[in-house]
Write a protein that holds these residues in place. Structure first.
Motif, PDB file in Angstrom:
ATOM      1  N   GLY A  19      -2.754  -3.041  -8.708  1.00  0.00           N
ATOM      2  CA  GLY A  19      -1.313  -2.219  -8.763  1.00  0.00           C
ATOM      3  C   GLY A  19      -1.005  -2.267 -10.315  1.00  0.00           C
ATOM      4  O   GLY A  19       0.083  -1.567 -10.696  1.00  0.00           O
ATOM      5  N   PHE A  74       0.851   2.512  -3.925  1.00  0.00           N
ATOM      6  CA  PHE A  74       0.030   3.448  -3.920  1.00  0.00           C
ATOM      7  C   PHE A  74       0.159   4.843  -2.902  1.00  0.00           C
ATOM      8  O   PHE A  74      -0.749   5.645  -2.902  1.00  0.00           O
ATOM      9  CB  PHE A  74      -1.556   2.867  -3.274  1.00  0.00           C
ATOM     10  N   LEU A 133      -7.950  -1.324  -3.879  1.00  0.00           N
ATOM     11  CA  LEU A 133      -7.337  -1.924  -2.633  1.00  0.00           C
ATOM     12  C   LEU A 133      -8.372  -1.984  -1.418  1.00  0.00           C
ATOM     13  O   LEU A 133      -8.181  -3.239  -0.866  1.00  0.00           O
ATOM     14  CB  LEU A 133      -6.281  -0.931  -2.527  1.00  0.00           C
ATOM     15  N   ALA A 143       0.964  -1.282   0.136  1.00  0.00           N
ATOM     16  CA  ALA A 143      -0.083   0.018  -0.070  1.00  0.00           C
ATOM     17  C   ALA A 143       0.811   1.200  -0.081  1.00  0.00           C
ATOM     18  O   ALA A 143       0.419   2.213  -0.677  1.00  0.00           O
ATOM     19  CB  ALA A 143      -0.856   0.053   1.074  1.00  0.00           C
ATOM     20  N   GLY A 198      -5.864   1.833  -7.266  1.00  0.00           N
ATOM     21  CA  GLY A 198      -5.791   2.175  -5.853  1.00  0.00           C
ATOM     22  C   GLY A 198      -7.134   2.178  -5.136  1.00  0.00           C
ATOM     23  O   GLY A 198      -7.697   1.751  -3.955  1.00  0.00           O
TER      24      GLY A 198
END
Length: 437
Positions: free
Chosen positions: A313, A254, A322, A250, A319
Motif C-alpha cells: 500500500g 486498491f 497483494l 483491498a 496492488g
C-alpha cells in the motif's frame, strides 16, 4: 467400541467443511460489506465477530458434556442449525442496518451470538467424537484431514459466493447465504447419520461424570495442557488479527469490488490448504523436518508475508503484490496451523483419562478468545490509526504489528515445542508435540 474408519473420518470432516462455509460469510464477506459498502467503522464488525468468539467460552462445557456421555450427534446437528440460522440473520441484520441502524444492529447481535453457540456446540462435540472414537495412531492424521476439509469449504465458498455476489444486491446476498446454510445443514445430517451409534456408544468412565469445575481444574493442573493453551492463545491472536481487515484493505486501498475481495479471501484460504497439505506430506510421508522447524517456518513466513502486504500500500503499483503476498500468507499460516491442530488431537488423549472432550474444549476456547481478541484489536487499531494517517498507512501499521506477534510466536515455539525429527514409524499420524515444563 469400534474405531472410526478412514471413510467415517472423512464423513465427519464434511461437518467441518460446513462450519467453515457458513462462518467465512459472516467473518469475511459481511465484514467487508459493513466497512466498505455501508461505510461503518471497522470496529463494529470487529465487535460482532468478537461476540461470536466470546460465546465460544462455553466450548469446555460442551466438551465436558461429551465426556460425560452426552448425545454428540444431537449437539452437532442442533449446533449446525443454530449456525445456519445465525448466518442468515447476520445477513438480514446487515441489510436492515443500512436503512434502520439500531433494529439492524439488534438483529446482528442476536445473529452473532447464535453463530458462536452453533460453532461451539457443533465443533466441540465433533472434535470430542473424533478424539474418543479415533484410534490413537490416527488421531493427528484425523485432525489434519478434517481441518483441511474445513479450509477447503472456506476457500470454495468464498470463491463461488464472491463470483455470484457481483453485481451486489441485498436480495442476492440473502439468497446466497440462505442457500449455503441449507446445504450445510443437509450435508451435516447426512454426514453424521449413524456414526455415533456405531462408534460412540461406550459408557464413559465414572471419573468423567464428576463436576465440570473439578474436571477443568484437573486439566489446567497438567503442565503440558496449560502451556499448550498459552501457546495457542498467543499464536492464534497473531493468526486472526488480519481476518477482519484484509478485505476492507483491498477495497479501500486498491479499489477491489466485493466479489474481488471475497475471492482474495478465497485465495488466502486456498494457500492455507496448500500449506497444510505440504507439511502433511513432508512430515508424515517423507519425514522431513522437525515440528519445531515447521512451526517456526510457518510463523516466520507469515510475518514476512504480512510485511509485504503492508508495503504494497506504500508503493506505486503495489496492488500487484497483494494477491501473491496474500496467497503466501495463507501457505505459511497453514504450515503453522497444521502443527497445532495435529498436536491438539495427539495431546487430547494424554494425561488424566476420559478428558478428551474437555481438553479439546479448553484449547478451542483459547483459540476462540484469541480469534476474537485478535480480530477486535486489528479492527480497532485500524480505526484509531486512520484518525492520524492515510488509509493505506493505517492498515499497514496493523499488518506490521501482526508480523511482530508472529515473530514472538516463532520465539515461543522454539521454547515450547520439542525439536525432535518426526518419526512416522514410532508416531503414525501427522505430527507430535511435547510441551515442556
Amino acid at each position: 467400541m469400534t474405531h472410526l474408519s478412514w471413510l467415517s473420518i472423512v464423513r465427519l470432516g464434511l461437518v467441518q467443511l460446513c462450519l467453515g462455509a457458513i462462518v467465512v460469510l459472516t467473518t469475511s464477506t459481511l465484514n467487508r460489506l459493513m466497512v466498505v459498502e455501508a461505510a461503518l467503522p471497522a470496529v463494529l464488525p470487529g465487535l460482532l465477530v468478537a461476540l461470536h468468539y466470546g460465546v465460544q467460552i462455553t466450548r469446555p462445557n460442551w466438551g465436558f458434556r461429551s465426556d460425560s456421555g452426552g448425545d454428540r450427534a444431537r449437539f452437532i446437528v442442533l449446533g449446525m442449525l443454530a449456525l445456519a440460522l445465525g448466518g442468515f440473520l447476520a445477513a438480514f441484520g446487515f441489510v436492515v442496518m443500512t436503512s434502520a441502524y439500531w433494529p439492524g444492529l439488534a438483529v446482528s447481535v442476536l445473529a452473532y451470538a447464535l453463530i458462536g453457540m452453533g460453532v461451539g456446540a457443533s465443533g466441540t462435540s465433533l472434535l470430542a467424537l473424533l478424539a474418543t472414537a479415533t484410534h490413537p495412531r490416527r488421531r493427528a492424521a484425523a485432525a489434519t484431514i478434517t481441518w483441511l476439509m474445513m479450509i477447503f469449504g472456506i476457500a470454495v465458498t468464498a470463491t463461488v459466493v464472491g463470483k455470484m455476489l457481483d453485481p451486489y444486491s441485498p436480495a442476492r446476498l440473502l439468497e446466497l447465504v440462505a442457500a449455503v446454510g441449507l446445504i450445510a445443514v443437509t450435508l451435516t445430517v447426512a454426514a453424521i447419520w449413524g456414526i455415533e451409534a456405531r462408534h460412540g456408544g461406550m459408557e464413559p468412565p465414572r471419573e468423567a461424570r464428576q463436576s465440570f469445575r473439578a474436571g477443568i481444574a484437573e486439566i489446567w493442573a497438567e503442565p503440558r495442557a496449560r502451556h499448550f493453551t498459552l501457546f495457542i492463545f498467543l499464536s492464534m491472536t497473531a493468526y486472526f488479527m488480519q481476518e477482519l481487515i484484509l478485505e476492507p484493505y483491498a477495497g479501500l486501498a486498491f479499489g477491489f469490488t466485493p466479489g474481488q475481495s471475497t475471492q482474495l479471501s478465497g485465495a488466502q484460504n486456498g494457500g492455507v490448504f496448500v500449506g497444510m497439505l505440504t507439511v502433511g506430506i513432508a512430515a508424515t510421508g517423507l519425514r522431513i523436518g522437525s515440528l519445531r522447524a515447521w512451526v517456526m517456518l510457518g510463523c516466520a513466513g507469515s510475518a514476512l508475508a504480512l510485511t509485504v502486504i503492508a508495503l504494497a500500500g506504500q508503493i506505486v503499483g503495489g496492488g500487484a503484490l497483494l494477491l501473491p503476498a496474500t496467497i503466501g500468507l495463507g501457505v505459511f499460516n497453514g504450515m503453522f496451523a497444521v502443527a497445532a491442530i495435529g498436536s491438539m488431537m495427539a495431546l487430547a488423549g494424554e494425561g488424566r483419562g476420559a478428558r478428551e472432550g474437555t481438553r479439546m474444549g479448553l484449547w478451542g476456547a483459547s483459540q476462540a478468545l484469541a480469534a476474537g481478541f485478535g480480530g477486535l484489536i486489528g479492527a480497532g487499531a485500524v480505526d484509531l490509526t486512520r484518525q492520524f494517517t492515510d488509509t493505506a498507512s493505517a492498515f499497514g501499521f496493523v499488518f506490521v504489528l501482526e508480523a511482530g506477534l508472529f515473530a514472538a510466536a516463532t520465539w515461543m515455539a522454539s521454547r515450547v515445542i520439542d525439536g525432535r525429527v518426526i518419526d512416522a514409524q514410532r508416531q503414525p499420524g501427522l505430527i507430535h508435540m511435547v510441551a515442556g515444563e
